[in-house]
Design a protein around this motif. Structure first.
Motif: not given
Length: 160
Positions: A101-108
């Motif tokens: 994500x744009x926040x740096x979280x690995x979404x999948x």
């Protein structure tokens, strides 16, 4: 079906819902391993779920560079799939896609292997040299951009 490549990847702007019937035919006829698309301003990864009409071929939409538009309202912390990028890691035997994500979280994280190839039909080269060395000889050069060395070759890409 006659490609000697380890991976067959189809890249297009529009997701496969645009021309579904034709994409379904081409993906299955040619054994496409991955379908990459953009257009929608959100991150999507589709693999073995029932809704993926290209199954077993995964497809993903990397539409994170949507400027001021997105398919939904982005979360300030990036806890959504509206913006971001796809991090791709490719080896001879496995493809890994991480949606970030744009926040740096690995979404999948999605991993898959190449589809089985149909039996090859061998054709005699008409003039001896057709891009892979002389007739009967294998060209042992590594694929462009991957360096050298058996299964240890890795290609790492970011798509956004």
């Amino acid at each position: 079906n006659e490609s000697q490549a380890e991976w067959q990847v189809l890249v297009t702007h529009f997701p496969p819902e645009h021309g579904e019937k034709e994409w379904r035919r081409l993906v299955h006829e040619y054994g496409v391993d991955l379908f990459l698309a953009g257009h929608r301003h959100q991150q999507e990864v589709h693999y073995m779920e029932d809704e993926n009409f290209l199954r077993p071929t995964p497809y993903f939409v990397s539409g994170g560079g949507g400027g001021i538009t997105s398919e939904g309202v982005p979360d300030a912390e990036g806890l959504d799939d509206m913006y971001g990028f796809m991090d791709l890691t490719l080896t001879k035997k496995e493809f890994m896609i991480e949606a970030i994500s744009h926040g740096g979280q690995v979404r999948s994280t999605t991993c898959f292997r190449p589809r089985p190839r149909a039996p090859q039909r061998h054709h005699r080269a008409p003039h001896g040299n057709v891009g892979r060395g002389h007739e009967g000889e294998e060209d042992d050069r590594p694929p462009h951009g991957l360096g050298s060395g058996g299964d240890s070759r890795t290609l790492h890409l970011a798509v956004g």
